[in-house]
Design a protein around this motif. Structure first.
Motif, PDB file in Angstrom:
ATOM      1  N   LEU A 182       0.858  -1.172   0.000  1.00 25.81           N
ATOM      2  CA  LEU A 182       0.000   0.000   0.000  1.00 25.81           C
ATOM      3  C   LEU A 182       0.900   1.230   0.000  1.00 25.81           C
ATOM      4  CD1 LEU A 182      -2.845   1.287   0.359  1.00 25.81           C
ATOM      5  CD2 LEU A 182      -2.413   1.184   2.822  1.00 25.81           C
ATOM      6  N   LEU A 183       0.706   2.086  -0.978  1.00 26.34           N
ATOM      7  CA  LEU A 183       1.469   3.314  -1.085  1.00 26.34           C
ATOM      8  C   LEU A 183       0.599   4.452  -0.558  1.00 26.34           C
ATOM      9  CD1 LEU A 183       3.962   4.849  -2.192  1.00 26.34           C
ATOM     10  CD2 LEU A 183       2.725   5.049  -4.349  1.00 26.34           C
ATOM     11  N   VAL A 184       1.105   5.210   0.416  1.00 25.41           N
ATOM     12  CA  VAL A 184       0.348   6.320   0.985  1.00 25.41           C
ATOM     13  C   VAL A 184       1.120   7.618   0.777  1.00 25.41           C
ATOM     14  CG1 VAL A 184      -0.896   4.947   2.701  1.00 25.41           C
ATOM     15  CG2 VAL A 184       1.316   5.902   3.283  1.00 25.41           C
ATOM     16  N   LEU A 185       0.372   8.694   0.578  1.00 27.17           N
ATOM     17  CA  LEU A 185       0.963  10.009   0.344  1.00 27.17           C
ATOM     18  C   LEU A 185       0.255  11.022   1.222  1.00 27.17           C
ATOM     19  CD1 LEU A 185       2.820  11.889  -1.370  1.00 27.17           C
ATOM     20  CD2 LEU A 185       0.894  12.120  -2.932  1.00 27.17           C
ATOM     21  N   ASP A 186       1.029  11.794   1.968  1.00 27.24           N
ATOM     22  CA  ASP A 186       0.504  12.874   2.792  1.00 27.24           C
ATOM     23  C   ASP A 186       1.015  14.178   2.191  1.00 27.24           C
ATOM     24  OD1 ASP A 186      -0.421  14.585   4.762  1.00 27.24           O
ATOM     25  OD2 ASP A 186       1.183  14.078   6.173  1.00 27.24           O
ATOM     26  N   ALA A 187       0.130  14.919   1.550  1.00 25.78           N
ATOM     27  CA  ALA A 187       0.515  16.184   0.911  1.00 25.78           C
ATOM     28  C   ALA A 187       0.213  17.325   1.870  1.00 25.78           C
ATOM     29  CB  ALA A 187      -0.231  16.360  -0.395  1.00 25.78           C
ATOM     30  N   GLY A 188       1.250  17.856   2.452  1.00 28.51           N
ATOM     31  CA  GLY A 188       1.097  18.972   3.371  1.00 28.51           C
ATOM     32  C   GLY A 188       1.496  20.275   2.709  1.00 28.51           C
ATOM     33  N   GLN A 189       1.394  21.353   3.472  1.00 31.54           N
ATOM     34  CA  GLN A 189       1.719  22.665   2.928  1.00 31.54           C
ATOM     35  C   GLN A 189       3.225  22.837   2.730  1.00 31.54           C
ATOM     36  OE1 GLN A 189       0.091  25.892   5.174  1.00 31.54           O
ATOM     37  NE2 GLN A 189       0.911  27.447   3.819  1.00 31.54           N
ATOM     38  N   TYR A 190       4.033  22.263   3.622  1.00 33.14           N
ATOM     39  CA  TYR A 190       5.475  22.477   3.565  1.00 33.14           C
ATOM     40  C   TYR A 190       6.285  21.233   3.198  1.00 33.14           C
ATOM     41  CZ  TYR A 190       4.147  26.772   5.849  1.00 33.14           C
ATOM     42  OH  TYR A 190       3.550  27.962   6.136  1.00 33.14           O
ATOM     43  N   GLN A 191       5.649  20.070   3.226  1.00 37.87           N
ATOM     44  CA  GLN A 191       6.373  18.850   2.866  1.00 37.87           C
ATOM     45  C   GLN A 191       5.392  17.755   2.459  1.00 37.87           C
ATOM     46  OE1 GLN A 191       8.675  17.441   6.150  1.00 37.87           O
ATOM     47  NE2 GLN A 191       6.938  16.982   7.423  1.00 37.87           N
ATOM     48  N   TYR A 192       5.927  16.787   1.704  1.00 44.01           N
ATOM     49  CA  TYR A 192       5.186  15.596   1.336  1.00 44.01           C
ATOM     50  C   TYR A 192       5.743  14.434   2.136  1.00 44.01           C
ATOM     51  CZ  TYR A 192       3.474  17.992  -2.839  1.00 44.01           C
ATOM     52  OH  TYR A 192       2.864  18.870  -3.695  1.00 44.01           O
ATOM     53  N   GLY A 193       4.872  13.553   2.559  1.00 46.90           N
ATOM     54  CA  GLY A 193       5.290  12.320   3.205  1.00 46.90           C
ATOM     55  C   GLY A 193       4.827  11.156   2.338  1.00 46.90           C
ATOM     56  N   LEU A 194       5.675  10.180   2.176  1.00 46.65           N
ATOM     57  CA  LEU A 194       5.369   9.030   1.343  1.00 46.65           C
ATOM     58  C   LEU A 194       5.745   7.780   2.129  1.00 46.65           C
ATOM     59  CD1 LEU A 194       4.594   8.319  -1.668  1.00 46.65           C
ATOM     60  CD2 LEU A 194       7.022   8.173  -2.080  1.00 46.65           C
ATOM     61  N   GLY A 195       4.870   6.786   2.124  1.00 42.98           N
ATOM     62  CA  GLY A 195       5.147   5.554   2.850  1.00 42.98           C
ATOM     63  C   GLY A 195       4.673   4.335   2.082  1.00 42.98           C
ATOM     64  N   VAL A 196       5.339   3.222   2.314  1.00 40.72           N
ATOM     65  CA  VAL A 196       4.971   1.951   1.695  1.00 40.72           C
ATOM     66  C   VAL A 196       4.753   0.950   2.828  1.00 40.72           C
ATOM     67  CG1 VAL A 196       5.692   0.107   0.151  1.00 40.72           C
ATOM     68  CG2 VAL A 196       6.378   2.460  -0.320  1.00 40.72           C
ATOM     69  N   PHE A 197       3.559   0.368   2.851  1.00 41.66           N
ATOM     70  CA  PHE A 197       3.203  -0.613   3.861  1.00 41.66           C
ATOM     71  C   PHE A 197       3.070  -1.995   3.237  1.00 41.66           C
ATOM     72  CE2 PHE A 197       1.914   3.284   5.841  1.00 41.66           C
ATOM     73  CZ  PHE A 197       2.126   3.080   7.189  1.00 41.66           C
ATOM     74  N   GLU A 198       3.423  -3.009   4.010  1.00 42.90           N
ATOM     75  CA  GLU A 198       3.312  -4.394   3.572  1.00 42.90           C
ATOM     76  C   GLU A 198       2.005  -4.970   4.091  1.00 42.90           C
ATOM     77  OE1 GLU A 198       6.296  -8.123   3.599  1.00 42.90           O
ATOM     78  OE2 GLU A 198       5.912  -7.247   5.560  1.00 42.90           O
ATOM     79  N   ARG A 199       1.355  -5.747   3.245  1.00 46.26           N
ATOM     80  CA  ARG A 199       0.112  -6.405   3.648  1.00 46.26           C
ATOM     81  C   ARG A 199       0.444  -7.574   4.555  1.00 46.26           C
ATOM     82  NH1 ARG A 199      -4.680  -8.477  -0.351  1.00 46.26           N
ATOM     83  NH2 ARG A 199      -6.086  -9.139   1.300  1.00 46.26           N
ATOM     84  N   SER A 200      -0.193  -7.613   5.720  1.00 47.27           N
ATOM     85  CA  SER A 200       0.063  -8.708   6.649  1.00 47.27           C
ATOM     86  C   SER A 200      -0.797  -9.908   6.281  1.00 47.27           C
ATOM     87  CB  SER A 200      -0.218  -8.275   8.088  1.00 47.27           C
ATOM     88  OG  SER A 200      -1.576  -7.922   8.234  1.00 47.27           O
ATOM     89  N   THR A 201      -0.345 -11.079   6.685  1.00 48.61           N
ATOM     90  CA  THR A 201      -1.123 -12.281   6.416  1.00 48.61           C
ATOM     91  C   THR A 201      -2.285 -12.314   7.395  1.00 48.61           C
ATOM     92  OG1 THR A 201       0.321 -13.531   7.883  1.00 48.61           O
ATOM     93  CG2 THR A 201       0.847 -13.566   5.540  1.00 48.61           C
ATOM     94  N   ALA A 202      -3.472 -12.441   6.849  1.00 48.35           N
ATOM     95  CA  ALA A 202      -4.678 -12.452   7.675  1.00 48.35           C
ATOM     96  C   ALA A 202      -5.623 -13.512   7.147  1.00 48.35           C
ATOM     97  CB  ALA A 202      -5.337 -11.075   7.636  1.00 48.35           C
ATOM     98  N   ASP A 203      -6.707 -13.697   7.849  1.00 44.58           N
ATOM     99  CA  ASP A 203      -7.729 -14.656   7.412  1.00 44.58           C
ATOM    100  C   ASP A 203      -8.267 -14.245   6.056  1.00 44.58           C
ATOM    101  OD1 ASP A 203      -7.414 -15.971   9.795  1.00 44.58           O
ATOM    102  OD2 ASP A 203      -9.016 -14.851  10.793  1.00 44.58           O
ATOM    103  N   GLY A 204      -8.680 -15.222   5.261  1.00 38.82           N
ATOM    104  CA  GLY A 204      -9.178 -14.950   3.922  1.00 38.82           C
ATOM    105  C   GLY A 204     -10.404 -14.053   3.893  1.00 38.82           C
ATOM    106  N   ASP A 205     -11.261 -14.137   4.917  1.00 42.34           N
ATOM    107  CA  ASP A 205     -12.492 -13.352   4.937  1.00 42.34           C
ATOM    108  C   ASP A 205     -12.302 -11.970   5.547  1.00 42.34           C
ATOM    109  OD1 ASP A 205     -13.805 -15.471   3.785  1.00 42.34           O
ATOM    110  OD2 ASP A 205     -14.472 -16.307   5.701  1.00 42.34           O
ATOM    111  N   ALA A 206     -11.238 -11.773   6.280  1.00 42.39           N
ATOM    112  CA  ALA A 206     -11.015 -10.494   6.959  1.00 42.39           C
ATOM    113  C   ALA A 206     -10.530  -9.429   5.974  1.00 42.39           C
ATOM    114  CB  ALA A 206      -9.975 -10.679   8.066  1.00 42.39           C
TER     115      ALA A 206
END
Length: 71
Positions: A2-26
């Protein structure tokens, strides 16, 4: 991933999250932060400049991760 972007007034933040293993229905959970970047905004930079910077950073992290896993 999951790629996330936080666009602020003075800076941008960018993050990459890994999908955790979870139940198939969750709902998918993204709890582990793989990488993050902060970039200062500038009046002289265009959207294309930021796009190239973010894409390059993301590609660099992916290739670095692949090299670490191969070792």
């Amino acid at each position: 991933m999951l790629l996330v972007l936080d666009a602020g007034q003075y800076q941008y933040g960018l993050g990459v999250f890994e999908r955790s293993t979870a139940d198939g229905d969750a709902a998918p959970q993204y709890e582990r932060l793989l990488a993050n970047w902060r970039v200062t905004t500038s009046k002289t930079q265009t959207v294309d400049d930021y796009g190239v910077l973010f894409a390059t950073s993301f590609r660099w992290h992916i290739s670095k991760s692949a090299r670490c896993m191969a070792s």
